[in-house]
Scaffold this motif. Structure first.
Motif, PDB file in Angstrom:
ATOM      1  N   ALA A 189      95.896 128.522 -57.664  1.00 19.06           N
ATOM      2  CA  ALA A 189      94.529 128.036 -57.415  1.00 19.06           C
ATOM      3  C   ALA A 189      93.503 129.113 -57.748  1.00 19.06           C
ATOM      4  CB  ALA A 189      94.396 127.578 -55.964  1.00 19.06           C
ATOM      5  N   LYS A 193      91.048 128.015 -60.698  1.00 22.58           N
ATOM      6  CA  LYS A 193      89.644 127.826 -60.299  1.00 22.58           C
ATOM      7  C   LYS A 193      88.776 128.963 -60.832  1.00 22.58           C
ATOM      8  CE  LYS A 193      88.400 125.110 -57.487  1.00 22.58           C
ATOM      9  NZ  LYS A 193      87.879 123.724 -57.659  1.00 22.58           N
ATOM     10  N   PRO A 197      86.292 126.386 -63.131  1.00 24.51           N
ATOM     11  CA  PRO A 197      85.776 126.039 -61.792  1.00 24.51           C
ATOM     12  C   PRO A 197      85.744 124.537 -61.521  1.00 24.51           C
ATOM     13  CG  PRO A 197      84.395 127.707 -62.830  1.00 24.51           C
ATOM     14  CD  PRO A 197      85.360 127.245 -63.883  1.00 24.51           C
ATOM     15  N   THR A 198      85.678 123.722 -62.576  1.00 26.71           N
ATOM     16  CA  THR A 198      85.604 122.269 -62.373  1.00 26.71           C
ATOM     17  C   THR A 198      86.984 121.644 -62.107  1.00 26.71           C
ATOM     18  OG1 THR A 198      85.819 121.962 -64.758  1.00 26.71           O
ATOM     19  CG2 THR A 198      83.574 121.988 -63.852  1.00 26.71           C
ATOM     20  N   THR A 200      90.414 120.563 -60.344  1.00 28.28           N
ATOM     21  CA  THR A 200      90.863 120.264 -58.991  1.00 28.28           C
ATOM     22  C   THR A 200      92.309 120.745 -58.858  1.00 28.28           C
ATOM     23  OG1 THR A 200      89.468 118.305 -58.891  1.00 28.28           O
ATOM     24  CG2 THR A 200      91.319 118.387 -57.360  1.00 28.28           C
ATOM     25  N   LEU A 250      90.682 126.796 -51.472  1.00 27.71           N
ATOM     26  CA  LEU A 250      90.719 126.426 -52.898  1.00 27.71           C
ATOM     27  C   LEU A 250      91.412 125.103 -53.209  1.00 27.71           C
ATOM     28  CD1 LEU A 250      91.426 129.871 -54.619  1.00 27.71           C
ATOM     29  CD2 LEU A 250      89.229 128.727 -54.248  1.00 27.71           C
TER      30      LEU A 250
END
Lengths: 319, 319
Positions: A189, A193, A197-198, A200, A250
C-alpha cells in the motif's frame, strides 16, 4: 535503519534487493479478464526465491545488519515462509540463523529451513510461546530477532512487490493484497499509493482469520481466537503494532473470503494459469473471482506464495 | 504449403504465429542446475494458449487454408490437446471445426473443446476408428482433416518451440523433447539442428509407449500394443509416416522413462518450480532428473503442456 515506512524506504529496499531477489513475472488471463470485466495483472510471487514474497523483507532486513550483528547472527520464529526466507537470506549473507519452529511442524517445511543451513530450535506449542523462546535465544546469544512483519525494514522489503507492480502497470486502479500480520499489505500500500495516489488498495484475509478486518472496523487492534484456516500464512491473531497504523490508514477496505473460495481460487490458478498457489497466496484472487470486489479497468492482484505440499494440495483438490 | 520440413518452413510458421501464439517464458532453477551439474533452461509450453504447444501447429496449419477450405471447415480427431488447439485456432480464424472425440472421454476436456466453439462428434472407441470417423466427416462435408502430427505444417508450427529455445540459449548443447507421434520432436529437432548443428537433440517417451524408441532401433516404423501410460498425449502406437524419417535422422537417441519417474518430475515442477505440468509434458525433464541423459553445459528441456485435471493430479500426488 529507517524509523517508519515510506516510499523512499521501499525504494531503498529495491536497490538492496536488485540482482538478489527475483523481479517476478506478472501473469494475465483472457478468461479472467472476461470473468471480471477488466484487465487483471497477477503478480506471481510464487516464483520468488524461497517460494514467497517473504524473501524480500528478510533480505532487506538482514543486509542492513552491521558487522557485529552479522557475527552474532539472527533468530526468527516461523515454521513457514518467513522461517525459510530468513534462513535463505542469512545463508546468502553468510550470517548464522536460528529458526524457532513448532516440534509438530510439517516435516517438509522444517527440512526446507534446515536445507538452507539454519539451525532449528523446536518448541512445544502446548507449553511454550515461540516469541518467548526466540527472545530467550536472542538474549543468551546476543542475536538479532527478525520479526515476520512488525519491522519497518521487513515491510519495506515486502513493499517492493508493490513497486514492481506499479512500475509494470502505471494506470493501476485497484490492488488486492493478502493480509496476515500486515507486513505485505503495509508495504504494498505504501509503494502503490506513493506512486499512484488515485489507486485503491484493498486487503483480503480468510473469514476465519479476520483480525485486521475487525480491527479496521473497531478503529483499534482487536485480538481473535486461534484462527482455523487452511491459509497457514495468514493465521495472525491480531494485526501488528507497527503495521496496523499503516494498513488502517492506507487500505480502502479489508474483505474476507471463505475456505471454499480460497480452494476455488487455487483450482483456478492450477487449471487455467498452470501455476501453484498456496492457500494464503490465493485469498486476493479469491475476492476478485467471487465478485466481492469489482475489478477496475486495471487491477493488480498479489499471488503471494506457492509453498504447498503436493499431498496437502491433493487433499484440497479432492475434497 | 511446403512439401517437407525445413528450418525455413519453421521460420515461416514463426512469422504466422507472431502476436498470436505466446512466446512462452523459460524457467530456470538453481536446485535443478546443481542436481544436474549444468545449466538447464525449461521451455514452459504450459503457458501456451490452450495449455500446450499444440496450438502452434494447429494455427500454422489452419492459417494457410484458402478461402474455400476455410468456408468448408476442418475436422480433427483428439480428445486432448490437439483437439482443443484446433478448436481454438479455428475460432480465432473464423473457421468451423468438428472434433471427433471418444464418447467416454474426460468431461472436462470435451467441455474445453466445446467451449472454444467446436462441434463435438462422439464415437465409440470399442466399435469405431476415430480416423475413419474423421475421414467420413471430411468426405461428406468436404472438410480439411488436421492431423495431430503427420503434417509438415503442423510440424513446422511445433518447431517454433525449438526456434525460440535456440534464440534464447544460442550455445545449447543438448535439447530434450517429449515424443508421441513425433511432430514436436521433428519440428524442434529441425529448428535446433538447423540453427545449432553441434547441438544434440534427444527424444523421451514413456517406457510403456516406446514405439519411437523401438522403431529407431529397428530402423523402420514398429507398431506396439495400445500403450498403458498416464502420459495421455504420448499414446501413439507407432511413429508417424512423415515424422519418422525426420526424427530417426535428427534425434541422437530416444530414451524412455517409467510412470514413477514421470510422476516425480511432475512433483518437482509443482514443489520447486510452482508450475503445473501434465504427465506427457514432464517426460523430458524426468529423463534429466533421473540421470538417464547427462546434462550439457547448456541444456534445454521442453515442458510441453499443463493440461491435467486437478483431481487426476491429486490422485497421482497421493499415490
Amino acid at each position: 535503519m529507517a524509523d517508519g515506512l515510506t516510499l523512499d524506504s521501499v525504494r531503498a529496499a529495491a536497490a538492496r534487493l536488485y540482482g538478489v531477489a527475483h523481479r517476478t513475472t506478472v501473469l494475465t488471463s483472457a478468461a479472467l479478464d472476461q470473468h471480471c470485466g477488466g484487465h487483471v495483472v497477477l503478480k506471481a510471487e510464487v516464483f520468488q526465491r524461497g517460494g514467497s514474497f517473504k524473501f524480500r523483507g528478510a533480505y532487506n532486513k538482514l543486509s542492513q545488519l552491521d558487522a557485529a550483528q552479522r557475527t552474532r547472527g539472527v533468530v526468527a520464529y516461523s515454521s513457514g515462509n518467513h522461517g525459510a526466507a530468513v534462513a535463505l537470506a542469512a545463508r546468502l549473507l553468510g550470517i548464522g540463523a536460528v529458526v524457532v519452529v513448532p516440534a509438530n511442524g510439517p516435516a517438509v517445511k522444517l527440512a526446507a529451513i534446515e536445507g538452507y543451513g539454519a539451525e532449528l530450535r523446536r518448541y512445544d506449542p502446548a507449553r511454550e510461546s515461540r516469541a518467548e523462546v526466540a527472545a530467550q535465544i536472542a538474549a543468551e546469544r546476543s542475536m538479532t530477532i527478525v520479526r515476520p512483519f512488525d519491522d519497518y525494514e521487513v515491510m519495506a522489503g515486502q513493499g517492493t512487490v508493490g513497486l514492481e507492480l506499479a512500475a509494470r502497470v502505471p494506470d493501476l486502479g485497484l490492488v488486492l493484497v493478502p493480509v496476515g500480520g500486515g507486513g505485505l499489505a503495509a508495504g504494498v500500500a505504501t509503494a502503490v499509493k506513493g506512486l499512484i495516489p488515485t489507486a485503491t488498495v484493498i486487503g483480503v484475509e480468510p473469514t476465519s482469520a479476520a483480525d485486521t478486518s475487525l480491527s479496521v472496523r473497531a478503529g483499534h487492534r482487536v485480538s481473535i481466537a486461534e484462527p482455523d484456516t487452511i491459509a497457514d500464512g495468514l493465521r495472525a491473531r491480531q494485526p501488528g503494532e507497527l503495521t496496523f497504523p499503516i494498513t488502517s490508514r492506507l487500505l480502502a477496505d479489508v474483505v474476507t473470503v471463505s475456505e471454499e473460495e480460497i480452494v476455488e481460487a487455487m483450482r483456478f490458478c492450477f487449471s487455467r494459469l498452470k501455476i501453484v498457489v498456496e492457500p494464503s497466496g490465493a485469498v486476493a484472487l479469491a475476492a476478485l473471482l467471487v465478485g466481492l470486489v469489482p475489478a477496475a479497468t486495471q487491477t493488480g492482484v498479489v499471488l503471494s506464495g506457492g509453498n504447498v505440499d503436493p499431498a496437502d494440495f491433493a487433499a484440497l483438490m479432492k475434497a
